[in-house]
Design a protein around this motif. Structure first.
Motif, short mmCIF file in Angstrom:
data_model
loop_
_atom_site.label_atom_id
_atom_site.label_comp_id
_atom_site.label_asym_id
_atom_site.label_seq_id
_atom_site.Cartn_x
_atom_site.Cartn_y
_atom_site.Cartn_z
N LEU A 1 -3.90 -17.03 -11.56
CA LEU A 1 -3.29 -16.51 -12.77
C LEU A 1 -1.78 -16.45 -12.61
N ASP A 2 -1.07 -16.54 -13.71
CA ASP A 2 0.39 -16.44 -13.70
C ASP A 2 0.77 -14.96 -13.77
N PRO A 3 1.32 -14.40 -12.69
CA PRO A 3 1.64 -12.97 -12.69
C PRO A 3 2.65 -12.59 -13.77
N GLU A 4 3.57 -13.48 -14.10
CA GLU A 4 4.55 -13.20 -15.15
C GLU A 4 3.86 -12.98 -16.49
N MET A 5 2.86 -13.79 -16.76
CA MET A 5 2.13 -13.67 -18.03
C MET A 5 1.32 -12.38 -18.10
N LEU A 6 1.04 -11.80 -16.95
CA LEU A 6 0.26 -10.56 -16.89
C LEU A 6 1.15 -9.33 -16.64
N LEU B 1 -7.22 3.21 11.24
CA LEU B 1 -7.24 1.84 10.73
C LEU B 1 -8.34 1.66 9.69
N LYS B 2 -9.50 2.21 9.94
CA LYS B 2 -10.61 2.12 8.97
C LYS B 2 -10.22 2.77 7.64
N HIS B 3 -9.60 3.93 7.71
CA HIS B 3 -9.16 4.66 6.51
C HIS B 3 -8.08 3.87 5.76
N PHE B 4 -7.11 3.32 6.51
CA PHE B 4 -6.03 2.52 5.93
C PHE B 4 -6.58 1.26 5.27
N ALA B 5 -7.48 0.57 5.96
CA ALA B 5 -8.06 -0.66 5.42
C ALA B 5 -8.82 -0.37 4.13
N ARG B 6 -9.59 0.71 4.10
CA ARG B 6 -10.33 1.07 2.89
C ARG B 6 -9.37 1.37 1.74
N ALA B 7 -8.31 2.13 2.01
CA ALA B 7 -7.34 2.47 0.97
C ALA B 7 -6.69 1.21 0.39
N THR B 8 -6.30 0.27 1.25
CA THR B 8 -5.63 -0.94 0.76
C THR B 8 -6.60 -1.82 -0.03
N ARG B 9 -7.85 -1.89 0.39
CA ARG B 9 -8.84 -2.69 -0.34
C ARG B 9 -9.11 -2.12 -1.73
N GLU B 10 -8.98 -0.81 -1.89
CA GLU B 10 -9.30 -0.16 -3.16
C GLU B 10 -8.13 -0.14 -4.15
N MET B 11 -6.98 -0.64 -3.74
CA MET B 11 -5.81 -0.68 -4.63
C MET B 11 -5.59 -2.11 -5.07
N PRO B 12 -5.89 -2.42 -6.33
CA PRO B 12 -5.84 -3.81 -6.79
C PRO B 12 -4.45 -4.45 -6.75
N GLU B 13 -3.41 -3.66 -6.76
CA GLU B 13 -2.06 -4.21 -6.69
C GLU B 13 -1.77 -4.82 -5.33
N ILE B 14 -2.49 -4.36 -4.31
CA ILE B 14 -2.28 -4.86 -2.95
C ILE B 14 -3.05 -6.17 -2.78
N ILE C 1 2.26 -4.99 4.00
CA ILE C 1 1.47 -5.10 2.77
C ILE C 1 2.23 -5.98 1.79
N ARG C 2 1.51 -6.86 1.11
CA ARG C 2 2.08 -7.66 0.01
C ARG C 2 1.41 -7.20 -1.27
N ALA C 3 2.23 -6.82 -2.25
CA ALA C 3 1.68 -6.30 -3.50
C ALA C 3 2.40 -6.92 -4.69
N ARG C 4 1.73 -6.89 -5.84
CA ARG C 4 2.30 -7.34 -7.12
C ARG C 4 2.24 -6.18 -8.08
N VAL C 5 3.39 -5.85 -8.65
CA VAL C 5 3.49 -4.75 -9.60
C VAL C 5 4.36 -5.17 -10.78
N GLN C 6 4.38 -4.31 -11.80
CA GLN C 6 5.16 -4.60 -13.00
C GLN C 6 6.67 -4.44 -12.74
N ASP C 7 7.04 -3.33 -12.11
CA ASP C 7 8.45 -3.02 -11.90
C ASP C 7 8.57 -1.97 -10.80
N VAL C 8 9.78 -1.48 -10.56
CA VAL C 8 10.01 -0.50 -9.50
C VAL C 8 9.25 0.80 -9.79
N LYS C 9 9.19 1.20 -11.04
CA LYS C 9 8.43 2.41 -11.40
C LYS C 9 6.95 2.24 -11.04
N ASP C 10 6.41 1.07 -11.30
CA ASP C 10 5.02 0.77 -10.97
C ASP C 10 4.83 0.77 -9.45
#
Length: 152
Positions: A57-62, A82-95, A109-118
């Protein structure tokens, strides 16, 4: 490790560029019949070389135009953390990716967000779930290369 011949490589290159290719088109480009191509693709899937097929998908379009790399250092290096961290990152769709690193960083971590506020909302959720000693972020100003294609 799986051994590939030139036809396997051709099929994989084509599928990496466009997984929606029909078996007819894929077979024609690889020099195989439809059935021969299907057998090759099936064998690559069964061997685990082809893990899945996705739509890019085109992230700009979304409205997800900001890529952020989050650098993390932690005081805790035990398996439970590590188990707790891995679970937290898997549950956050921006990551989109989380990596244990060598060197000065513990995790990246590599993430995609709308802006700095996001990003700040993501940051607040992350630190509320996982104890970390240092978190910093770098925002991508210009994307020079982004690909999902592996070199074959």
């Amino acid at each position: 490790m799986v051994t590939f011949d030139e036809i396997d490589r051709r099929i994989l290159k084509l599928l990496q560029r466009d997984a929606s290719l029909s078996l007819e088109a894929l077979g024609e480009a690889a020099g195989l019949s439809r059935n021969g191509c299907w057998r090759r693709v099936k064998a690559l899937e069964d061997a685990g070389v082809i893990k899945g097929r996705v739509t890019l998908l085109d992230p700009e379009m979304l409205n997800l135009s900001l890529t952020v790399f989050i650098q993390i250092r932690t005081k805790s290096h035990d398996a439970n953390w590590l188990k707790h961290f891995a679970r937290a990152t898997r549950e956050m769709p921006e990551i989109l990716g989380a990596y244990r690193m060598t060197g000065d960083l513990d995790y990246l971590i590599r993430a995609r967000v709308q802006d700095v506020k996001d990003y700040d909302a993501l940051y607040q959720r992350l630190i509320s779930r996982v104890d970390m000693s240092d978190v910093s972020a770098s925002f991508v100003m210009e994307e020079l290369k982004e690909t999902t294609e592996l070199p074959l």
